[in-house]
Scaffold this motif. Structure first.
Motif, PDB file in Angstrom:
ATOM      1  N   ALA A   1       0.854  -1.199   0.000  1.00 26.70           N
ATOM      2  CA  ALA A   1       0.000   0.000   0.000  1.00 26.70           C
ATOM      3  C   ALA A   1       0.884   1.243   0.000  1.00 26.70           C
ATOM      4  O   ALA A   1       1.120   1.845   1.055  1.00 26.70           O
ATOM      5  N   PRO A   2       1.408   1.632  -1.172  1.00 28.68           N
ATOM      6  CA  PRO A   2       2.317   2.786  -1.250  1.00 28.68           C
ATOM      7  C   PRO A   2       1.722   4.067  -0.693  1.00 28.68           C
ATOM      8  O   PRO A   2       2.441   4.919  -0.178  1.00 28.68           O
ATOM      9  N   GLY A   3       0.393   4.225  -0.797  1.00 26.72           N
ATOM     10  CA  GLY A   3      -0.241   5.440  -0.293  1.00 26.72           C
ATOM     11  C   GLY A   3      -0.069   5.586   1.207  1.00 26.72           C
ATOM     12  O   GLY A   3       0.232   6.672   1.711  1.00 26.72           O
ATOM     13  N   VAL A   4      -0.248   4.484   1.940  1.00 25.17           N
ATOM     14  CA  VAL A   4      -0.065   4.506   3.397  1.00 25.17           C
ATOM     15  C   VAL A   4       1.385   4.813   3.738  1.00 25.17           C
ATOM     16  O   VAL A   4       1.685   5.609   4.638  1.00 25.17           O
TER      17      VAL A   4
ATOM     18  N   ASP B   1       3.510   6.495   1.950  1.00 21.62           N
ATOM     19  CA  ASP B   1       3.816   7.897   1.644  1.00 21.62           C
ATOM     20  C   ASP B   1       3.309   8.834   2.738  1.00 21.62           C
ATOM     21  O   ASP B   1       3.973   9.822   3.085  1.00 21.62           O
ATOM     22  N   VAL B   2       2.124   8.546   3.275  1.00 22.61           N
ATOM     23  CA  VAL B   2       1.589   9.381   4.360  1.00 22.61           C
ATOM     24  C   VAL B   2       2.511   9.325   5.570  1.00 22.61           C
ATOM     25  O   VAL B   2       2.858  10.361   6.161  1.00 22.61           O
TER      26      VAL B   2
ATOM     27  N   ARG C   1       5.658   8.439   5.568  1.00 19.92           N
ATOM     28  CA  ARG C   1       6.964   8.987   5.193  1.00 19.92           C
ATOM     29  C   ARG C   1       6.969  10.512   5.300  1.00 19.92           C
ATOM     30  O   ARG C   1       7.885  11.103   5.880  1.00 19.92           O
ATOM     31  N   TRP C   2       5.948  11.168   4.757  1.00 20.82           N
ATOM     32  CA  TRP C   2       5.896  12.632   4.810  1.00 20.82           C
ATOM     33  C   TRP C   2       5.659  13.130   6.231  1.00 20.82           C
ATOM     34  O   TRP C   2       6.201  14.163   6.639  1.00 20.82           O
TER      35      TRP C   2
ATOM     36  N   LYS D   1      11.839   5.847  -1.193  1.00 21.06           N
ATOM     37  CA  LYS D   1      10.735   5.110  -1.780  1.00 21.06           C
ATOM     38  C   LYS D   1      10.516   3.808  -1.017  1.00 21.06           C
ATOM     39  O   LYS D   1      11.430   3.255  -0.425  1.00 21.06           O
TER      40      LYS D   1
END
Length: 228
Positions: A86-89, A91-92, A94-95, A227
């Motif tokens: 789940a790359p979206g999770v 990314d959240v 990570r940011w 990433k």
């Protein structure tokens, strides 16, 4: 360490104790060098030791260690796999972690500096935060890096023998990690106290805070660019 010593004293195969000895030594060696790397956690402990005291750094170290243990248990439960899928999770997280490290760097960069009369400031002094604040800072700093979850999910399984019970092996690896990581925390905390002796001047302390704050911002930039 006690288990390892026992294996030398008594000719009992380490596999009998639910872990292959050669594999365990590989894990210990790899973890020793990985933990020694001066990342955000070690930099935070060094900074707390320099700015406040060894006792302050211990509270920060406990926060870091608590977060790492929870993340490793979560990775064993499958959360690392979830982040990969789940790359979206990812990314959240990570940011969010990058923003926190940048904020922490800004606070250290702008922290007021006064010349300490006593190098080993106790936690009760006005300049030192409360223990729970130090613990929370350490916890959030360690937990702000979602890459640690992915690393744990990829690192620990390499040392697990599928032919042996998994939970005891994971317990041995986790216990070994705690000993090694804690030892390096203490090395950085003691090193910070040694360094603090040479940072009695306000101008030098201010430079130290500027460098440390900039390093945290640099870690934030690296985290923002990584990433899954």
């Amino acid at each position: 360490m006690i288990v390892a010593c026992a294996c030398f004293v008594h000719p009992i195969p380490f596999k009998f104790l639910l872990m292959n000895m050669h594999t365990w030594w590989l894990f210990v060696t790899a973890t020793f060098f990985i933990s020694a790397a001066p990342g955000p956690n070690m930099l935070l402990i060094l900074s707390q030791s320099v700015r406040f005291s060894i006792r302050a750094a211990v509270w920060g170290a406990l926060g870091c260690l608590s977060a790492l243990l929870l993340m490793q248990i979560a990775s064993a439960a499958g959360l690392g796999v979830l982040l990969r899928s789940a790359p979206g999770v990812f990314d959240v997280l990570r940011w969010g972690g990058a923003l926190y490290l940048a904020y922490l760097g800004y606070r250290i960069f702008r922290a007021p500096v006064t010349a300490p009369e006593n190098i080993d400031l106790p936690l009760a002094t006005p300049g030192a935060p409360a223990p729970w604040v130090l613990y929370k800072t350490g916890f959030v700093t360690a937990a702000s890096n979602p890459k640690a979850l992915l690393f744990s999910a990829a690192f620990f399984p390499q040392f697990l023998d599928p032919a042996l019970p998994q939970l005891p092996q994971f317990g041995i690896l986790l216990g070994s990690f705690v000993v090694i990581e804690t030892s390096w925390y203490m090395v950085y905390a003691l090193g910070g106290r040694k360094l603090a002796v040479h940072l009695k001047q306000v101008s030098v302390l201010k430079i130290f805070n500027r460098i440390t704050g900039a390093a945290f911002v640099g870690f934030a930039a690296l985290m923002a660019g990584m990433k899954a």
